[in-house]
Design a protein around this motif. Structure first.
Motif, PDB file in Angstrom:
ATOM      1  N   GLU A 150      -1.889  10.772  -6.953  1.00 29.39           N
ATOM      2  CA  GLU A 150      -1.536  10.731  -8.369  1.00 29.39           C
ATOM      3  C   GLU A 150      -2.240   9.636  -9.161  1.00 29.39           C
ATOM      4  O   GLU A 150      -2.218   9.656 -10.387  1.00 29.39           O
ATOM      5  N   GLY A 151      -2.869   8.702  -8.480  1.00 24.48           N
ATOM      6  CA  GLY A 151      -3.520   7.599  -9.177  1.00 24.48           C
ATOM      7  C   GLY A 151      -4.885   7.969  -9.712  1.00 24.48           C
ATOM      8  O   GLY A 151      -5.635   8.709  -9.070  1.00 24.48           O
ATOM      9  N   ARG A 152      -5.195   7.443 -10.875  1.00 27.24           N
ATOM     10  CA  ARG A 152      -6.528   7.658 -11.453  1.00 27.24           C
ATOM     11  C   ARG A 152      -7.523   6.593 -10.990  1.00 27.24           C
ATOM     12  O   ARG A 152      -8.722   6.739 -11.179  1.00 27.24           O
ATOM     13  N   VAL A 153      -7.007   5.497 -10.438  1.00 25.98           N
ATOM     14  CA  VAL A 153      -7.845   4.431  -9.904  1.00 25.98           C
ATOM     15  C   VAL A 153      -7.425   4.193  -8.454  1.00 25.98           C
ATOM     16  O   VAL A 153      -6.468   4.780  -7.954  1.00 25.98           O
ATOM     17  N   ASN A 154      -8.144   3.319  -7.766  1.00 23.90           N
ATOM     18  CA  ASN A 154      -7.772   2.946  -6.402  1.00 23.90           C
ATOM     19  C   ASN A 154      -6.498   2.091  -6.453  1.00 23.90           C
ATOM     20  O   ASN A 154      -6.463   1.084  -7.162  1.00 23.90           O
ATOM     21  N   ILE A 155      -5.481   2.480  -5.698  1.00 20.56           N
ATOM     22  CA  ILE A 155      -4.217   1.742  -5.697  1.00 20.56           C
ATOM     23  C   ILE A 155      -3.898   1.293  -4.280  1.00 20.56           C
ATOM     24  O   ILE A 155      -3.681   2.115  -3.387  1.00 20.56           O
ATOM     25  N   GLU A 156      -3.895  -0.018  -4.076  1.00 22.90           N
ATOM     26  CA  GLU A 156      -3.421  -0.593  -2.822  1.00 22.90           C
ATOM     27  C   GLU A 156      -1.922  -0.836  -2.940  1.00 22.90           C
ATOM     28  O   GLU A 156      -1.419  -1.155  -4.022  1.00 22.90           O
ATOM     29  N   GLN A 157      -1.191  -0.708  -1.834  1.00 21.55           N
ATOM     30  CA  GLN A 157       0.268  -0.805  -1.886  1.00 21.55           C
ATOM     31  C   GLN A 157       0.793  -1.984  -1.065  1.00 21.55           C
ATOM     32  O   GLN A 157       0.500  -2.113   0.117  1.00 21.55           O
ATOM     33  N   TYR A 158       1.585  -2.826  -1.711  1.00 19.25           N
ATOM     34  CA  TYR A 158       2.262  -3.911  -1.012  1.00 19.25           C
ATOM     35  C   TYR A 158       3.476  -3.391  -0.255  1.00 19.25           C
ATOM     36  O   TYR A 158       4.200  -2.498  -0.715  1.00 19.25           O
ATOM     37  N   SER A 159       3.727  -3.982   0.895  1.00 16.48           N
ATOM     38  CA  SER A 159       5.016  -3.873   1.569  1.00 16.48           C
ATOM     39  C   SER A 159       5.893  -5.028   1.118  1.00 16.48           C
ATOM     40  O   SER A 159       5.390  -6.101   0.742  1.00 16.48           O
ATOM     41  N   SER A 160       7.189  -4.836   1.160  1.00 14.41           N
ATOM     42  CA  SER A 160       8.077  -5.982   0.962  1.00 14.41           C
ATOM     43  C   SER A 160       8.014  -6.892   2.192  1.00 14.41           C
ATOM     44  O   SER A 160       7.558  -6.488   3.270  1.00 14.41           O
ATOM     45  N   ILE A 161       8.456  -8.110   2.014  1.00 12.94           N
ATOM     46  CA  ILE A 161       8.554  -9.064   3.125  1.00 12.94           C
ATOM     47  C   ILE A 161       9.855  -8.855   3.880  1.00 12.94           C
ATOM     48  O   ILE A 161       9.891  -8.891   5.113  1.00 12.94           O
ATOM     49  N   THR A 162      10.920  -8.630   3.133  1.00 12.07           N
ATOM     50  CA  THR A 162      12.245  -8.450   3.727  1.00 12.07           C
ATOM     51  C   THR A 162      12.843  -7.119   3.302  1.00 12.07           C
ATOM     52  O   THR A 162      12.395  -6.493   2.339  1.00 12.07           O
ATOM     53  N   LYS A 163      13.859  -6.704   4.006  1.00 11.90           N
ATOM     54  CA  LYS A 163      14.583  -5.488   3.650  1.00 11.90           C
ATOM     55  C   LYS A 163      15.204  -5.651   2.262  1.00 11.90           C
ATOM     56  O   LYS A 163      15.823  -6.683   1.950  1.00 11.90           O
ATOM     57  N   GLU A 164      15.016  -4.643   1.426  1.00 16.03           N
ATOM     58  CA  GLU A 164      15.606  -4.623   0.075  1.00 16.03           C
ATOM     59  C   GLU A 164      15.188  -5.824  -0.781  1.00 16.03           C
ATOM     60  O   GLU A 164      15.876  -6.171  -1.745  1.00 16.03           O
TER      61      GLU A 164
END
Length: 427
Positions: free
Chosen positions: A115-129
């Protein structure tokens, strides 16, 4: 299919020269002078008088998707990025549900690509919630496609949790990207603590809520050896701590947001939610320290912290409004107009902070520089014509910015991702 960008002012290898760029099969085929004669069949786009650079790289955006899509979506957020000249962005994990399991994260990674029009890198969270003390499975999250680890929007409150997270990230050679904020020092603040807050009768946010957590984390980073990156530094004490840490060889990088360079709390004209952001607009002394920190290399890059909200959430005074400001569509033009045209920054410096440095320091391969063989992620900016920032022109769902009505130079005219045109200015 070949596309030739002809006669642009091209930024490469920290220099600006008049060149042509040939795009073929999604990549940069060649950079040089008078290339048209060599490729007579190419689709020629004359960019005379325009700045042509590698697409900008933003390591800090919020796309609110999933769960908060009334504020922004992957599609609208990435369209806004393309309009601002960004071709690679890194999306923070404060969405609903939080990407704190491999399945949740991998689903977001797939949707970003689709769905992105550009390159999208995704962060993970550090902790749950985001707010708990339970760490995510760092190994599994990396395998699922995590770009780095961040609890942005929430400071990690316990030193032991941060220490353990840094140990895990260091083993994987991945970054901890920290929103630095000690909740016990907030006292319900909504803007920078100081004369302006007193004038409005509003509770203030102490600068030490930021700098005290940076001091803690820098010692933990020194112990663990992790790449520790600090989001949106905003105080002179924070800048000085990072400067000292770098002198001691700690593996720390940091970013500053455009709004903290452009405004200080003294510039807030009224108790209006559009001026509410976290960290808040600080003092003129802090603003000066941020500029100096960029110029002397203490601050490594500029990142927007693009944080869209609905009109209702930003209407009214700062006690009630949500924290956040949009930035993707206006960052380059505002900074170019205020700081390059005035001679404070060189254009080459601004481009380094907004493209080369973030790609290099986060090892985003093939991005941030114009080199034959790289994917043709390219932005074209109009440095000559002044335009007004208008709310109706925004592609983001969020128009929550105090810069509506500003007149700027340097708006984007064209953006390509892998040789595909993803934005073109109308008219």
């Amino acid at each position: 299919m070949q596309t030739l960008l002809k006669n642009g002012l091209v930024y490469q290898a920290d220099e600006l020269t008049k060149e042509d760029i040939l795009i073929e099969a999604g990549k940069i085929k060649a950079i040089g002078k008078n290339l048209a004669a060599l490729v007579p069949s190419a689709d020629v786009i004359d960019v005379s008088g325009k700045l042509v650079t590698a697409g900008l790289v933003d390591v800090h955006v919020h796309y609110r998707d999933p769960g908060l899509t009334y504020k922004e979506t992957i599609t609208t957020g990435s369209a806004a990025a393309a309009r601002g000249g960004y071709t690679t962005v890194c999306a923070m994990p404060n969405v609903k549900p939080v990407p704190d399991t491999p399945d949740k994260l991998s689903n977001m990674v797939l949707r970003n690509k689709k769905e992105g029009r550009v390159n999208i890198e995704q962060y993970s969270s550090i902790t749950k919630e985001l707010k708990s003390e339970e760490l995510v499975d760092f190994v599994a999250m990396k395998k699922a496609g995590a770009f780095a680890f961040s609890n942005d929007g929430c400071g990690v409150q316990t030193a032991g949790t941060m220490y353990l997270a840094m140990q895990q990230a260091a083993k994987l050679k991945m970054a901890i990207v920290a929103h630095v904020e000690d909740n016990s020092l907030l006292f319900g603040g909504v803007m920078n603590a100081g004369k302006k807050a007193d004038e409005f009768g509003l509770p203030g946010i102490l600068g030490v809520s930021e700098s005290s957590q940076i001091a803690r984390d820098l010692l933990l980073a020194q112990k663990t050896g992790v790449h520790y990156h600090i989001c949106h530094v905003s105080t002179k004490e924070s800048v000085e701590l990072v400067r000292l840490a770098k002198q001691h060889g700690i593996n720390v990088t940091c970013e500053v947001s455009p709004h903290h360079l452009l405004l200080a709390d003294a510039d807030i004209t009224e108790n209006d939610g559009k001026f509410k952001m976290n960290p808040p607009l600080r003092s003129k002394q802090d603003q000066k320290a941020l500029i100096e920190g960029l110029l002397d290399g203490t601050i490594d890059m500029i990142a927007t912290d693009h944080a869209p909200h609905s009109v209702d959430e930003k209407t009214g005074d700062m006690l009630k409004a949500a924290f956040g400001i949009t930035g993707s569509e206006t960052a380059f033009a505002l900074l170019y107009t205020k700081y390059v045209k005035s001679g404070v920054f060189k254009l080459e410096q601004l481009l380094k902070w907004m493209s080369v440095a973030p790609a290099k320091l986060f090892a985003i391969k093939g991005k941030g520089t114009l080199i034959p063989g790289n994917f043709a992620d390219i932005a074209v900016f109009d440095l000559e014509n002044q335009v007004e920032i208008k709310e109706e022109d925004f592609l983001s769902k969020g128009t929550n910015t105090p810069f509506i009505g500003e007149k700027v130079f340097g708006m984007t005219t064209l953006t390509f991702v892998s040789g595909v045109k993803v934005y073109q200015k109308e008219g």
